[in-house]
Design an enzyme around this catalytic site. Structure first.
Site, PDB file in Angstrom:
ATOM      1  N   CYS A   2       0.828  -1.209   0.000  1.00  0.00           N
ATOM      2  CA  CYS A   2       0.000   0.000   0.000  1.00  0.00           C
ATOM      3  C   CYS A   2       0.864   1.261   0.000  1.00  0.00           C
ATOM      4  O   CYS A   2       1.949   1.279   0.575  1.00  0.00           O
ATOM      5  CB  CYS A   2      -0.868   0.049   1.239  1.00  0.00           C
ATOM      6  SG  CYS A   2      -1.876  -1.408   1.461  1.00  0.00           S
ATOM      7  N   ARG A  27       4.811   0.250  -6.045  1.00  0.00           N
ATOM      8  CA  ARG A  27       4.841  -0.556  -4.823  1.00  0.00           C
ATOM      9  C   ARG A  27       3.899  -1.755  -4.914  1.00  0.00           C
ATOM     10  O   ARG A  27       4.024  -2.693  -4.150  1.00  0.00           O
ATOM     11  CB  ARG A  27       4.418   0.310  -3.616  1.00  0.00           C
ATOM     12  CG  ARG A  27       5.381   1.434  -3.331  1.00  0.00           C
ATOM     13  CD  ARG A  27       4.779   2.413  -2.339  1.00  0.00           C
ATOM     14  NE  ARG A  27       4.616   1.837  -1.019  1.00  0.00           N
ATOM     15  CZ  ARG A  27       5.531   1.861  -0.071  1.00  0.00           C
ATOM     16  NH1 ARG A  27       6.693   2.424  -0.297  1.00  0.00           N
ATOM     17  NH2 ARG A  27       5.296   1.321   1.106  1.00  0.00           N
ATOM     18  N   TRP A  73      -3.087  -2.647  -1.478  1.00  0.00           N
ATOM     19  CA  TRP A  73      -2.716  -4.008  -1.869  1.00  0.00           C
ATOM     20  C   TRP A  73      -3.486  -4.914  -0.916  1.00  0.00           C
ATOM     21  O   TRP A  73      -3.223  -4.928   0.295  1.00  0.00           O
ATOM     22  CB  TRP A  73      -1.207  -4.189  -1.722  1.00  0.00           C
ATOM     23  CG  TRP A  73      -0.688  -5.464  -2.274  1.00  0.00           C
ATOM     24  CD1 TRP A  73      -0.384  -5.721  -3.589  1.00  0.00           C
ATOM     25  CD2 TRP A  73      -0.380  -6.662  -1.561  1.00  0.00           C
ATOM     26  NE1 TRP A  73       0.078  -6.997  -3.722  1.00  0.00           N
ATOM     27  CE2 TRP A  73       0.086  -7.610  -2.503  1.00  0.00           C
ATOM     28  CE3 TRP A  73      -0.463  -7.042  -0.226  1.00  0.00           C
ATOM     29  CZ2 TRP A  73       0.476  -8.892  -2.143  1.00  0.00           C
ATOM     30  CZ3 TRP A  73      -0.075  -8.325   0.130  1.00  0.00           C
ATOM     31  CH2 TRP A  73       0.387  -9.235  -0.827  1.00  0.00           C
ATOM     32  N   ASN A 100      -1.364   1.706   5.793  1.00  0.00           N
ATOM     33  CA  ASN A 100      -0.462   0.727   5.180  1.00  0.00           C
ATOM     34  C   ASN A 100      -0.004  -0.207   6.295  1.00  0.00           C
ATOM     35  O   ASN A 100       0.451   0.259   7.334  1.00  0.00           O
ATOM     36  CB  ASN A 100       0.738   1.477   4.560  1.00  0.00           C
ATOM     37  CG  ASN A 100       1.815   0.538   4.069  1.00  0.00           C
ATOM     38  OD1 ASN A 100       1.592  -0.669   3.959  1.00  0.00           O
ATOM     39  ND2 ASN A 100       2.979   1.084   3.771  1.00  0.00           N
ATOM     40  N   GLY A 101      -0.156  -1.518   6.090  1.00  0.00           N
ATOM     41  CA  GLY A 101       0.279  -2.467   7.122  1.00  0.00           C
ATOM     42  C   GLY A 101      -0.853  -3.408   7.487  1.00  0.00           C
ATOM     43  O   GLY A 101      -1.837  -3.533   6.744  1.00  0.00           O
ATOM     44  N   GLU A 488      17.100 -17.732  -9.189  1.00  0.00           N
ATOM     45  CA  GLU A 488      16.762 -16.341  -9.473  1.00  0.00           C
ATOM     46  C   GLU A 488      16.131 -16.215 -10.869  1.00  0.00           C
ATOM     47  O   GLU A 488      15.159 -15.472 -11.059  1.00  0.00           O
ATOM     48  CB  GLU A 488      18.035 -15.470  -9.331  1.00  0.00           C
ATOM     49  CG  GLU A 488      17.891 -14.008  -9.669  1.00  0.00           C
ATOM     50  CD  GLU A 488      16.844 -13.263  -8.834  1.00  0.00           C
ATOM     51  OE1 GLU A 488      16.333 -13.810  -7.845  1.00  0.00           O
ATOM     52  OE2 GLU A 488      16.511 -12.126  -9.211  1.00  0.00           O
ATOM     53  N   LYS A 492      12.409 -14.784 -11.601  1.00  0.00           N
ATOM     54  CA  LYS A 492      12.138 -13.660 -12.518  1.00  0.00           C
ATOM     55  C   LYS A 492      11.083 -14.047 -13.542  1.00  0.00           C
ATOM     56  O   LYS A 492      10.152 -13.303 -13.798  1.00  0.00           O
ATOM     57  CB  LYS A 492      13.406 -13.223 -13.273  1.00  0.00           C
ATOM     58  CG  LYS A 492      14.458 -12.484 -12.514  1.00  0.00           C
ATOM     59  CD  LYS A 492      14.082 -11.097 -12.066  1.00  0.00           C
ATOM     60  CE  LYS A 492      13.451 -11.122 -10.696  1.00  0.00           C
ATOM     61  NZ  LYS A 492      14.306 -10.962  -9.583  1.00  0.00           N
ATOM     62  N   GLU A 495       7.545 -14.451 -11.907  1.00  0.00           N
ATOM     63  CA  GLU A 495       6.868 -13.275 -11.363  1.00  0.00           C
ATOM     64  C   GLU A 495       6.382 -12.304 -12.431  1.00  0.00           C
ATOM     65  O   GLU A 495       5.347 -11.670 -12.238  1.00  0.00           O
ATOM     66  CB  GLU A 495       7.673 -12.605 -10.243  1.00  0.00           C
ATOM     67  CG  GLU A 495       8.742 -11.634 -10.589  1.00  0.00           C
ATOM     68  CD  GLU A 495       9.446 -11.074  -9.348  1.00  0.00           C
ATOM     69  OE1 GLU A 495      10.663 -11.032  -9.351  1.00  0.00           O
ATOM     70  OE2 GLU A 495       8.771 -10.654  -8.375  1.00  0.00           O
ATOM     71  N   HIS A 511      16.552 -37.421  -9.476  1.00  0.00           N
ATOM     72  CA  HIS A 511      15.876 -37.785  -8.233  1.00  0.00           C
ATOM     73  C   HIS A 511      14.407 -37.364  -8.252  1.00  0.00           C
ATOM     74  O   HIS A 511      13.770 -37.310  -7.213  1.00  0.00           O
ATOM     75  CB  HIS A 511      16.604 -37.155  -7.035  1.00  0.00           C
ATOM     76  CG  HIS A 511      18.019 -37.637  -6.907  1.00  0.00           C
ATOM     77  ND1 HIS A 511      18.324 -38.920  -6.520  1.00  0.00           N
ATOM     78  CD2 HIS A 511      19.199 -37.025  -7.178  1.00  0.00           C
ATOM     79  CE1 HIS A 511      19.649 -39.070  -6.526  1.00  0.00           C
ATOM     80  NE2 HIS A 511      20.193 -37.923  -6.928  1.00  0.00           N
ATOM     81  N   LYS A 610       6.072  -4.263  -4.327  1.00  0.00           N
ATOM     82  CA  LYS A 610       7.525  -4.026  -4.352  1.00  0.00           C
ATOM     83  C   LYS A 610       8.140  -4.255  -2.973  1.00  0.00           C
ATOM     84  O   LYS A 610       9.059  -5.035  -2.826  1.00  0.00           O
ATOM     85  CB  LYS A 610       7.803  -2.605  -4.846  1.00  0.00           C
ATOM     86  CG  LYS A 610       9.284  -2.269  -4.949  1.00  0.00           C
ATOM     87  CD  LYS A 610       9.973  -3.118  -5.989  1.00  0.00           C
ATOM     88  CE  LYS A 610      11.465  -2.920  -6.024  1.00  0.00           C
ATOM     89  NZ  LYS A 610      12.157  -4.012  -6.732  1.00  0.00           N
TER      90      LYS A 610
HETATM   91  O1  M6R Z   1      13.149  -5.536  -0.404  1.00  0.00           O
HETATM   92  P1  M6R Z   1      13.616  -6.956  -0.229  1.00  0.00           P
HETATM   93  O2  M6R Z   1      14.883  -7.252  -0.934  1.00  0.00           O
HETATM   94  O3  M6R Z   1      13.666  -7.361   1.210  1.00  0.00           O
HETATM   95  O4  M6R Z   1      12.492  -7.833  -0.909  1.00  0.00           O
HETATM   96  C1  M6R Z   1      12.512  -9.214  -0.836  1.00  0.00           C
HETATM   97  C2  M6R Z   1      11.583  -9.830  -1.846  1.00  0.00           C
HETATM   98  O5  M6R Z   1      10.262  -9.430  -1.589  1.00  0.00           O
HETATM   99  C3  M6R Z   1      11.950  -9.429  -3.274  1.00  0.00           C
HETATM  100  O6  M6R Z   1      13.263  -9.753  -3.569  1.00  0.00           O
HETATM  101  C4  M6R Z   1      11.023 -10.135  -4.281  1.00  0.00           C
HETATM  102  O7  M6R Z   1      11.266 -11.489  -4.258  1.00  0.00           O
HETATM  103  C5  M6R Z   1      11.237  -9.545  -5.676  1.00  0.00           C
HETATM  104  N1  M6R Z   1       9.985  -9.158  -6.233  1.00  0.00           N
HETATM  105  C6  M6R Z   1      11.889 -10.503  -6.611  1.00  0.00           C
HETATM  106  O8  M6R Z   1      12.064  -9.970  -7.874  1.00  0.00           O
END
Ligand code: M6R
Length: 615
Positions: A2, A27, A73, A100-101, A488, A492, A495, A511, A610
């Site tokens: 949020c 965000r 959010w 927010n929270g 990673e 990517k 997501e 396995h 974000k």
């Molecule tokens: O701000 P942070 O690095 O703590 O965030 C951690 C994850 O939420 C963040 O890396 C998330 O996995 C990304 N969207 C990946 O691209």
């Protein structure tokens, strides 16, 4: 997650609120709304994007000298207009709240308030805040004090902004566990979840601290801290000048922030490593003035992080154990915080986070301390974040603002920092003679250029994107330090393109996951020319023998020959310790181009935020 923006000024603030919301869009959110002063408090909300809210504002010709606005959010209750903020509490004087929270004790407060006749119109936890303030206002007819008393009863994380219809000449804001920043302007005062939303009106900002509650009018502000006194003790907070440039937060000539951020990696890494540009030797002071003493007593490392930052930690484990000879554990923060791990005062806790506001990472770091780990180091991209403030030692990655939800330049700058940490510890543990240290520093200095080279594979990667966009699943393989890079790459892809992607250590194929291989399952392999290449080649043959389609990122000198179902893109020659960093680049590009073909919202993928400031 949020986003909050609030403004109170001598001119119409509605355009400021809308511009602020646009800047907070990155965000992650699913609905938006605002209230503004217009002979009372007028509210507009939408279960859609900010541009839809802009249309409503235009239709209504909305104008006012004060207002608060929000991107939501969804956590409690689906994305809908009814659940969108601001929330009202009715009565003689309406109260509007944006939040927010997460309010963890919202159920008990809701029951209590319902028993006192309050009616709820949303499913959100946030609405209880509005009614609770209204309830307190009956006990104590002072709006600021009523907010203080209400906030004292909230459990969980919150940043809130509140307005009262009877006194629209002020906005009250409070912070506990979620970021909130005041913007101090010449003709007005502002508040936002992050600085980028404030730059349109001012560069003078105050980072509110835990327990701070502030009152803003169009010409003044005052702040109290309520950690030790419910009604607050007045505090002075420093006004910082933000040096964030519009170029840093703008798109420039790029189509997406993710694209911009991928291509910014050479400069982001160069900025992060600036301190070694003229040196032949690294000192622990890079991590804080106490670092030398703390590192000397460090016998083990515990890395805590989430998502991409967790992957950075996994890579670092290989470096720390191999180069510095120091035992290292890496844990997903959200798991660690609910385990009963055995603590060890001589273990240095390293928390990695781009935002420095990730609730799980913050909680895990504090939990580790509570368990008895003495010292913590934060590796983070946001200078005034909670993580930076709460850690004993700190290293700031200098990636600049990362706006795309998919983390890219934050990751490679985290890796660069973790290599610096590795060199520092290796040296202090007498594992790195001066000559080797100089060599490693030279290697690191070469990293920005090597990244530029790696980015040149983009046209080749783009050619592959079409094939992936047709698929529903993908498998990513890597071995050793490149296994987390495969993780990673899979993260990517999933997501931003919504293709289900899994990463496996290539040796694990037989396995279980080998059963998945058919011509519908593209297999991406990271194949650097290191000592594990021959092992990896055997794993690739296992895939080929079962009709799998292979997409291999190899080094220039690897003897992997392309064939009908084996596609190969070559980077430059094997880059030693830097190899995992360089092999990240084509995977980011692959995800980006697949998402483009699929037409997804690259920078704001569905359901994601974000900075994950709630559990
Ligand atoms: O701000 P942070 O690095 O703590 O965030 C951690 C994850 O939420 C963040 O890396 C998330 O996995 C990304 N969207 C990946 O691209």
């Amino acid at each position: 997650m949020c986003g909050i923006i609030g403004a109170i000024a001598k001119a119409n603030v509605v355009p400021v609120l809308l511009e602020g919301l646009q800047r907070l869009e990155y965000r992650g959110y699913d609905s938006a709304g605002l209230v503004f002063t217009d002979y009372g408090l007028k509210r507009l909300r939408t279960a859609g994007r900010v541009h839809q809210l802009c249309k409503l504002v235009e239709q209504e010709n909305a104008q006012g000298f004060a207002g608060i606005a929000h991107t939501r959010w969804a956590t409690h209750g689906k994305p809908s207009e009814q659940n969108a903020h601001p929330h009202f509490s009715g009565g003689e004087s309406r109260i509007a709240v944006v939040h927010n929270g997460i309010i963890e004790n919202h159920e008990s407060i809701r029951t209590f308030l319902k028993n006192h006749g309050y009616q709820f119109s949303s499913e959100t936890d946030s609405e209880v805040i509005a009614h609770l303030i209204a309830f307190k206002l009956k006990e104590i007819p002072d709006f600021f004090k009523a907010v203080c008393l209400a906030v004292a009863e909230l459990q969980g994380a919150y940043a809130i902004a509140v307005m009262e219809e009877a006194h629209p000449e002020r906005i009250i804001v409070a912070r506990h566990g979620a970021p909130l920043i005041l913007g101090i302007g010449k003709d007005g005062n502002y508040v936002a979840s992050d600085v980028s939303a404030l730059l349109q009106v001012t560069r003078d900002v105050i980072y509110l601290e835990e327990g701070d509650i502030a009152e803003l009018s169009n010409h003044s502000f005052h702040i109290v801290n309520c950690l030790h006194d419910q009604l607050g003790e007045p505090v002075n907070r420093i006004i910082h000048e933000s040096h964030l440039s519009n170029e840093e937060i703008g798109l420039g000539s790029y189509a997406h922030y993710m694209q911009k951020e991928i291509f910014e990696q050479p400069s982001a890494v160069a900025n992060t490593l600036e301190m070694i540009s003229n040196t032949q030797s690294i000192t622990p002071n890079l991590f804080g003035s106490e670092a030398g003493k703390i590192f000397l007593n460090t016998k083990q490392i515990l890395i805590l992080a989430c998502g991409t930052s967790y992957h950075a930690g996994l890579v670092a484990r290989y470096w720390l154990e191999k180069v510095a000879g120091i035992p290292c554990n890496v844990e997903i923060a959200s798991e660690y915080r609910y385990r009963n791990p055995v603590s060890d005062p001589a273990t240095l806790v390293v928390a990695i986070s781009q935002s420095g506001e990730t609730a799980d990472t913050l909680a895990a770091m504090n939990y580790a301390k509570k368990l008895g780990h003495t010292y913590s180091l934060a590796i983070c991209n946001v200078p005034e974040s909670a993580l930076i403030r709460q850690a004993d030692l700190r290293f700031l990655t200098r990636a600049g603002p990362e706006i795309g939800v998919a983390s890219t330049k934050a990751f490679t700058t985290q890796l660069a920092s973790l290599l610096l940490l590795t060199i520092t510890l290796a040296k202090m543990r007498h594992r790195l003679p001066a000559h080797d240290e100089r060599q490693l520093i030279l290697t690191l200095r070469h990293l920005p250029n090597a990244l530029k080279q790696a980015l040149k594979v983009e046209p080749l990667v783009k050619n592959w994107a079409q094939n992936f966009a047709q698929k529903r699943h993908a498998l990513f393989l890597g071995r050793g330090v490149h296994y987390p890079i495969a993780m990673e790459g899979a993260l990517k892809l999933k997501e931003i393109s919504y293709i289900h992607a899994e990463a496996y250590a290539a040796g694990e194929l037989k396995h279980g996951p080998l059963a998945l291989i058919d011509d519908e399952m593209p297999v991406v392999a990271i194949a650097p020319s290191n000592q594990l290449l021959d092992k990896l080649k055997s794993n690739l043959q296992e895939v080929q023998a079962r009709g799998g389609e292979l997409y291999v990122f190899a080094d220039a000198d690897s003897q992997i020959t392309p064939s009908e179902h084996l596609h190969v893109i070559r980077l430059t020659e094997y880059a030693g310790l830097l190899s995992p960093i360089l092999h990240t680049i084509p995977l980011q590009l692959l995800a980006y181009h697949v998402a483009l073909v699929k037409g997804t919202d690259v920078d704001k993928p569905r359901n994601l935020a974000k900075a994950v400031t709630v559990e």
